[in-house]
Scaffold this motif. Sequence first.
Motif, PDB file in Angstrom:
ATOM      1  N   GLY A 295      -4.906   9.427   6.729  1.00  0.00           N
ATOM      2  CA  GLY A 295      -4.466   8.283   7.517  1.00  0.00           C
ATOM      3  C   GLY A 295      -3.247   7.573   6.944  1.00  0.00           C
ATOM      4  O   GLY A 295      -2.964   6.434   7.307  1.00  0.00           O
ATOM      5  N   ALA A 296      -2.516   8.246   6.060  1.00  0.00           N
ATOM      6  CA  ALA A 296      -1.322   7.654   5.452  1.00  0.00           C
ATOM      7  C   ALA A 296      -0.065   8.256   6.076  1.00  0.00           C
ATOM      8  O   ALA A 296      -0.024   9.446   6.395  1.00  0.00           O
ATOM      9  CB  ALA A 296      -1.314   7.911   3.947  1.00  0.00           C
TER      10      ALA A 296
ATOM     11  N   VAL B 231      -1.318   3.260   2.472  1.00  0.00           N
ATOM     12  CA  VAL B 231      -0.862   3.242   3.854  1.00  0.00           C
ATOM     13  C   VAL B 231       0.264   4.258   4.025  1.00  0.00           C
ATOM     14  O   VAL B 231       0.407   4.886   5.064  1.00  0.00           O
ATOM     15  CB  VAL B 231      -0.346   1.826   4.216  1.00  0.00           C
ATOM     16  N   ARG B 232       1.053   4.438   2.969  1.00  0.00           N
ATOM     17  CA  ARG B 232       2.233   5.305   3.021  1.00  0.00           C
ATOM     18  C   ARG B 232       2.356   6.068   1.708  1.00  0.00           C
ATOM     19  O   ARG B 232       2.187   5.501   0.636  1.00  0.00           O
ATOM     20  CB  ARG B 232       3.477   4.451   3.239  1.00  0.00           C
TER      21      ARG B 232
ATOM     22  N   THR C 235      -3.479  14.604  -3.994  1.00  0.00           N
ATOM     23  CA  THR C 235      -4.905  14.377  -3.742  1.00  0.00           C
ATOM     24  C   THR C 235      -5.394  13.153  -4.511  1.00  0.00           C
ATOM     25  O   THR C 235      -6.104  12.306  -3.961  1.00  0.00           O
ATOM     26  CB  THR C 235      -5.722  15.623  -4.130  1.00  0.00           C
ATOM     27  N   ASP C 236      -5.000  13.058  -5.789  1.00  0.00           N
ATOM     28  CA  ASP C 236      -5.374  11.887  -6.590  1.00  0.00           C
ATOM     29  C   ASP C 236      -4.814  10.599  -6.000  1.00  0.00           C
ATOM     30  O   ASP C 236      -5.499   9.584  -5.932  1.00  0.00           O
ATOM     31  CB  ASP C 236      -4.892  12.047  -8.036  1.00  0.00           C
ATOM     32  N   CYS C 237      -3.560  10.639  -5.585  1.00  0.00           N
ATOM     33  CA  CYS C 237      -2.915   9.453  -5.005  1.00  0.00           C
ATOM     34  C   CYS C 237      -3.633   8.975  -3.752  1.00  0.00           C
ATOM     35  O   CYS C 237      -3.789   7.783  -3.535  1.00  0.00           O
ATOM     36  CB  CYS C 237      -1.472   9.760  -4.627  1.00  0.00           C
ATOM     37  N   LEU C 238      -4.025   9.914  -2.934  1.00  0.00           N
ATOM     38  CA  LEU C 238      -4.642   9.560  -1.661  1.00  0.00           C
ATOM     39  C   LEU C 238      -6.029   8.968  -1.828  1.00  0.00           C
ATOM     40  O   LEU C 238      -6.533   8.301  -0.928  1.00  0.00           O
ATOM     41  CB  LEU C 238      -4.661  10.768  -0.731  1.00  0.00           C
TER      42      LEU C 238
ATOM     43  N   GLY D 228       0.778  -1.230   0.000  1.00  0.00           N
ATOM     44  CA  GLY D 228       0.000   0.000   0.000  1.00  0.00           C
ATOM     45  C   GLY D 228       0.806   1.274   0.000  1.00  0.00           C
ATOM     46  O   GLY D 228       0.342   2.299   0.490  1.00  0.00           O
ATOM     47  N   THR D 229       2.002   1.249  -0.553  1.00  0.00           N
ATOM     48  CA  THR D 229       2.836   2.439  -0.621  1.00  0.00           C
ATOM     49  C   THR D 229       2.713   3.087  -1.993  1.00  0.00           C
ATOM     50  O   THR D 229       2.821   2.417  -3.010  1.00  0.00           O
ATOM     51  CB  THR D 229       4.324   2.075  -0.368  1.00  0.00           C
TER      52      THR D 229
END
Length: 115
Positions: free
Chosen positions: A78-79, A47-48, A39-42, A16-17
Amino acid sequence: MSGGGGITSLALREGGTVVLGVFGELDLFTGPRLVDVVTDCLSARPVRLVMDVSAVSFCDASGLTALLAARDSAVQAGAEFVLAGVQPALLHILTITNLDARLGLRPRPSPGTRC
């Protein structure tokens, strides 16, 4: 500055990185793009979030603001946020502005260690 920079290497890796490679100038022109990409990535709920800034050649106040916004967005999602590959010039700016502590900079990992 000309805004000659960008964001590359968006990849969801094992565990989840998400890794973002940032290169060139991080400034008034490229900072907002970085915030959009983060923002897109999140939205993938990683997780990271690892931001590799080893190829950043210049960073102004707008770039610092973008880095802080990226970190804050990651924390809100929460990452864990990791700023990797910080070169001496950028480290100097982060240190004198006391943003090194806020961005959670850690000593460089030894070869072969995971992010």
